[in-house]
Design a protein around this motif. Structure first.
Motif, PDB file in Angstrom:
ATOM      1  N   THR A  80     -11.104  98.956  -5.462  1.00  0.00           N
ATOM      2  CA  THR A  80     -12.488  99.394  -5.345  1.00  0.00           C
ATOM      3  C   THR A  80     -12.625 100.734  -6.059  1.00  0.00           C
ATOM      4  N   LEU A  81     -13.832 101.132  -6.323  1.00  0.00           N
ATOM      5  CA  LEU A  81     -14.093 102.437  -6.912  1.00  0.00           C
ATOM      6  C   LEU A  81     -14.777 103.315  -5.872  1.00  0.00           C
ATOM      7  N   ARG A  82     -14.324 104.553  -5.762  1.00  0.00           N
ATOM      8  CA  ARG A  82     -14.899 105.493  -4.797  1.00  0.00           C
ATOM      9  C   ARG A  82     -15.392 106.708  -5.552  1.00  0.00           C
ATOM     10  N   VAL A  83     -16.644 107.058  -5.353  1.00  0.00           N
ATOM     11  CA  VAL A  83     -17.295 108.132  -6.115  1.00  0.00           C
ATOM     12  C   VAL A  83     -17.740 109.222  -5.149  1.00  0.00           C
ATOM     13  N   GLU A  84     -17.136 110.401  -5.269  1.00  0.00           N
ATOM     14  CA  GLU A  84     -17.468 111.518  -4.389  1.00  0.00           C
ATOM     15  C   GLU A  84     -18.676 112.281  -4.918  1.00  0.00           C
ATOM     16  N   VAL A  85     -19.649 112.566  -4.034  1.00  0.00           N
ATOM     17  CA  VAL A  85     -20.792 113.423  -4.357  1.00  0.00           C
ATOM     18  C   VAL A  85     -20.888 114.501  -3.283  1.00  0.00           C
ATOM     19  N   ASP A 133     -24.930  97.287  -0.174  1.00  0.00           N
ATOM     20  CA  ASP A 133     -24.395  96.342   0.787  1.00  0.00           C
ATOM     21  C   ASP A 133     -24.692  96.768   2.224  1.00  0.00           C
ATOM     22  N   GLY A 134     -25.412  97.862   2.383  1.00  0.00           N
ATOM     23  CA  GLY A 134     -25.742  98.366   3.710  1.00  0.00           C
ATOM     24  C   GLY A 134     -26.433  99.705   3.592  1.00  0.00           C
ATOM     25  N   CYS A 190     -20.707 107.469   3.856  1.00  0.00           N
ATOM     26  CA  CYS A 190     -20.375 106.459   2.855  1.00  0.00           C
ATOM     27  C   CYS A 190     -21.500 105.447   2.693  1.00  0.00           C
ATOM     28  N   LEU A 191     -21.685 105.009   1.457  1.00  0.00           N
ATOM     29  CA  LEU A 191     -22.590 103.909   1.151  1.00  0.00           C
ATOM     30  C   LEU A 191     -21.847 102.927   0.266  1.00  0.00           C
ATOM     31  N   ARG A 192     -21.715 101.669   0.739  1.00  0.00           N
ATOM     32  CA  ARG A 192     -21.019 100.648  -0.024  1.00  0.00           C
ATOM     33  C   ARG A 192     -22.032  99.908  -0.906  1.00  0.00           C
ATOM     34  N   MET A 193     -21.659  99.723  -2.176  1.00  0.00           N
ATOM     35  CA  MET A 193     -22.477  98.986  -3.126  1.00  0.00           C
ATOM     36  C   MET A 193     -21.572  98.002  -3.866  1.00  0.00           C
ATOM     37  N   SER A 194     -22.173  97.049  -4.593  1.00  0.00           N
ATOM     38  CA  SER A 194     -21.368  96.107  -5.360  1.00  0.00           C
ATOM     39  C   SER A 194     -22.108  95.689  -6.622  1.00  0.00           C
ATOM     40  N   THR A 195     -21.341  95.455  -7.683  1.00  0.00           N
ATOM     41  CA  THR A 195     -21.914  95.004  -8.947  1.00  0.00           C
ATOM     42  C   THR A 195     -22.122  93.491  -8.893  1.00  0.00           C
ATOM     43  N   SER A 196     -22.734  92.951  -9.935  1.00  0.00           N
ATOM     44  CA  SER A 196     -22.992  91.513  -9.971  1.00  0.00           C
ATOM     45  C   SER A 196     -21.698  90.709 -10.027  1.00  0.00           C
ATOM     46  N   GLY A 255     -19.113  91.507  -8.262  1.00  0.00           N
ATOM     47  CA  GLY A 255     -18.439  91.691  -6.984  1.00  0.00           C
ATOM     48  C   GLY A 255     -17.573  92.929  -6.906  1.00  0.00           C
ATOM     49  N   GLU A 256     -17.625  93.796  -7.918  1.00  0.00           N
ATOM     50  CA  GLU A 256     -16.859  95.042  -7.879  1.00  0.00           C
ATOM     51  C   GLU A 256     -17.398  95.943  -6.780  1.00  0.00           C
ATOM     52  N   GLN A 257     -16.510  96.374  -5.872  1.00  0.00           N
ATOM     53  CA  GLN A 257     -16.920  97.240  -4.783  1.00  0.00           C
ATOM     54  C   GLN A 257     -16.994  98.688  -5.245  1.00  0.00           C
ATOM     55  N   LEU A 258     -18.045  99.377  -4.821  1.00  0.00           N
ATOM     56  CA  LEU A 258     -18.277 100.763  -5.201  1.00  0.00           C
ATOM     57  C   LEU A 258     -18.737 101.521  -3.964  1.00  0.00           C
ATOM     58  N   THR A 259     -18.020 102.583  -3.596  1.00  0.00           N
ATOM     59  CA  THR A 259     -18.379 103.396  -2.436  1.00  0.00           C
ATOM     60  C   THR A 259     -18.804 104.787  -2.883  1.00  0.00           C
ATOM     61  N   LEU A 260     -20.016 105.183  -2.542  1.00  0.00           N
ATOM     62  CA  LEU A 260     -20.478 106.553  -2.748  1.00  0.00           C
ATOM     63  C   LEU A 260     -20.207 107.302  -1.451  1.00  0.00           C
ATOM     64  N   PHE A 261     -19.582 108.481  -1.542  1.00  0.00           N
ATOM     65  CA  PHE A 261     -19.196 109.151  -0.298  1.00  0.00           C
ATOM     66  C   PHE A 261     -19.231 110.664  -0.439  1.00  0.00           C
ATOM     67  N   THR A 262     -19.334 111.322   0.715  1.00  0.00           N
ATOM     68  CA  THR A 262     -19.219 112.775   0.791  1.00  0.00           C
ATOM     69  C   THR A 262     -18.029 113.122   1.670  1.00  0.00           C
TER      70      THR A 262
END
Length: 284
Positions: free
Chosen positions: A210-215, A236-237, A248-254, A256-263
């Protein structure tokens, strides 16, 4: 006394708005802390530029930019320097919730200019800086995608990553290389992977990466989520807070790649910024 580095610069100016605009727009720095009489801009290596309004009477003696020397304990460092005849201005100041440092004290050096000793949480929590022994210049994580144009839109237009190389072979095979600074490799065992899925999404998701992106904050999570939605990444929620205090906010590409935006929690963010500043340069 040990000086860890020069990691803070402060400037008190009558041209506050112009200086603020210069730091934000011309230099591209992000606001880390907004205070009544000052604004703190954070830099990627964990250091900071703080601009004071002319109404800030606590720094009325600033007539030039002041450099901050990072030490473990301001009071001990001050006592050591006072014993050597160094002149200090006022008392030691203890930080409050929105302060960049935990304590600081201003001194006048032989050049006639003012400097400041500052302590920070990350340095009081560990005795020595992180030391890296990596034996390479760049780590590349390669992802196989079905639609490379769509993937480029996600990484370039959605996440704002810069393309540093792209190529097409004579037979049509394509590749794109993005520059990523800073970055990290995170390894989970299976139990940790399931724990993170449950905490962030409330269910298990197939896949082994998965990819995790810190903001910086929840507002940036929502802002980035909207940009990503415009290039086809779905939520995804909703934003959730994990037991380890990450938002955290979980997202996904078309695909199915998982992507989490988090602090990160404030204290953990300071530690990570200090670690990133050490890891940014390859040891000789």
């Amino acid at each position: 006394m040990k000086i860890h580095g020069i990691s803070w610069v402060g400037s008190r100016t009558s041209n506050y708005q112009a200086m603020r605009d210069f730091a934000a727009d011309a230099l591209g720095l992000k606001v880390e802390r907004e205070q009544e009489n000052a604004v703190v801009f954070g830099l990627p290596d964990g250091s900071a530029l703080e601009v004071f309004k002319p109404t800030d009477s606590d720094h009325s003696f600033f007539d030039h930019p002041v450099a901050g020397l990072i030490v473990d304990d301001v009071r001990e460092a001050r006592a050591e320097l006072e014993a050597k005849g160094v002149e200090f201005i006022g008392e030691v100041h203890d930080g409050v919730e929105d302060s960049w440092g935990t304590a600081w004290s201003h001194l006048r050096a032989p050049d006639g200019h003012i400097y400041v000793l500052i302590s920070r949480p990350a340095l009081t929590e560990r005795s020595e800086p992180v030391v890296t022994k990596r034996r390479f210049d760049e780590l590349r994580v390669c992802l196989k995608v079905k639609d490379i144009d769509e993937a480029v839109r996600v990484y370039r237009d959605g996440l704002g990553m810069e393309i540093v190389d792209d190529w097409t072979h004579p037979a049509g095979q394509r590749g794109v290389l993005f520059g990523v600074v800073p970055a990290a490799v995170e390894l989970f065992d299976e139990a940790q992977w399931e724990l993170v899925d449950d905490a962030e999404l409330g269910r298990q998701v197939s896949g082994d990466h998965t990819l995790r992106v810190e903001v910086r904050d929840v507002d940036e999570i929502e802002s980035l989520a909207k940009v990503l939605a415009d290039v086809g990444v779905s939520r995804d929620g909703e934003v959730t807070q994990t037991p380890w205090e990450q938002n955290c906010l979980r997202m996904s590409t078309s695909e199915g790649e998982q992507l989490t935006l988090f602090t990160l929690p404030a204290e953990e963010r300071v530690v990570r910024e200090e670690a990133r500043s050490v890891l940014s340069v390859r040891p000789v």
